[in-house]
Design a protein around this motif. Structure first.
Motif, PDB file in Angstrom:
ATOM      1  N   LYS A 128      37.275  44.437  41.551  1.00 28.47           N
ATOM      2  CA  LYS A 128      35.904  44.959  41.653  1.00 28.47           C
ATOM      3  C   LYS A 128      35.773  46.314  40.968  1.00 28.47           C
ATOM      4  O   LYS A 128      34.691  46.670  40.501  1.00 28.47           O
ATOM      5  CB  LYS A 128      35.484  45.076  43.112  1.00 28.47           C
ATOM      6  CG  LYS A 128      35.201  43.742  43.765  1.00 28.47           C
ATOM      7  CD  LYS A 128      34.823  43.939  45.225  1.00 28.47           C
ATOM      8  CE  LYS A 128      34.623  42.621  45.924  1.00 28.47           C
ATOM      9  NZ  LYS A 128      34.322  42.794  47.349  1.00 28.47           N
ATOM     10  N   THR A 144      36.688  50.320  46.833  1.00 27.28           N
ATOM     11  CA  THR A 144      36.218  50.131  45.465  1.00 27.28           C
ATOM     12  C   THR A 144      35.535  51.393  44.949  1.00 27.28           C
ATOM     13  O   THR A 144      35.805  51.850  43.837  1.00 27.28           O
ATOM     14  CB  THR A 144      35.254  48.932  45.380  1.00 27.28           C
ATOM     15  OG1 THR A 144      35.930  47.772  45.869  1.00 27.28           O
ATOM     16  CG2 THR A 144      34.795  48.692  43.956  1.00 27.28           C
ATOM     17  N   ARG A 170      41.488  42.260  45.385  1.00 32.30           N
ATOM     18  CA  ARG A 170      40.034  42.113  45.158  1.00 32.30           C
ATOM     19  C   ARG A 170      39.402  43.475  44.857  1.00 32.30           C
ATOM     20  O   ARG A 170      38.530  43.581  43.991  1.00 32.30           O
ATOM     21  CB  ARG A 170      39.360  41.452  46.359  1.00 32.30           C
ATOM     22  CG  ARG A 170      39.616  39.951  46.447  1.00 32.30           C
ATOM     23  CD  ARG A 170      38.727  39.283  47.485  1.00 32.30           C
ATOM     24  NE  ARG A 170      38.904  39.824  48.818  1.00 32.30           N
ATOM     25  CZ  ARG A 170      39.805  39.416  49.711  1.00 32.30           C
ATOM     26  NH1 ARG A 170      40.626  38.447  49.400  1.00 32.30           N
ATOM     27  NH2 ARG A 170      39.879  39.972  50.906  1.00 32.30           N
TER      28      ARG A 170
END
Length: 163
Positions: free
Chosen positions: A134, A98, A130
């Protein structure tokens, strides 16, 4: 959780490490790198990367130890950049992807006059999906649900992040 990452330029000295990482079964399963990637292939790709106005790529490292943690890259097509990433086994689940993806996007915006980022993940790669969310990416509807990767049809999910 890793406190912070830094992005640094790839060097020819990273070639053997990169090729070893591509052999990891989880990276192998979800990356578009060829299974036959060699050190020489990496070095040729690095030469292309450093001479291209439409490609960016960095290695994410631990800023204290210098340990290599991830790969991030972008290819520009007009006002859109397609981004990609993978993370080493030991760095997974620590927020590395991320942070690296977010930093890649920030740097790309200082270099290219782009209005959006896109990425696709293998449909089974829920962890990567995911990460995308994020990092501020949103699922795109109406995009192709398959891509050909080295002669195989991949089921994919597309994501976008506007400037």
């Amino acid at each position: 959780m890793l406190a912070e990452i830094a992005l640094r330029a790839w060097t020819p000295d990273d070639a053997e490490w990169y090729v070893r990482q591509i052999a990891d079964p989880e990276i192998r399963r979800f990356t578009t790198e060829p299974a036959t990637l060699t050190v020489e292939d990496f070095r040729k790709a690095l030469d292309r990367l450093t001479s291209s106005d439409d490609e960016l790529g960095w290695v994410a490292v631990d800023p204290l130890s210098g340990e290599r943690l991830a790969n991030v890259a972008a290819v520009r097509n007009g006002d859109t950049a397609i981004v990609s990433y993978w993370v080493t086994r030991d760095a997974r689940g620590k927020g590395v992807a991320t942070q690296a993806l977010d930093e890649l996007c920030a740097r790309a915006l200082t270099i290219w006059p782009i209005t959006e980022f896109r990425l696709y993940t293998h449909a089974d790669n829920l962890a990567s999906q995911r990460v995308a969310e994020k990092a501020g990416f949103h699922r795109m509807d109406g995009m192709p649900t398959q891509r050909e990767v080295y002669g195989q049809k991949w089921p994919v999910r597309w994501f976008e992040r506007l400037r």
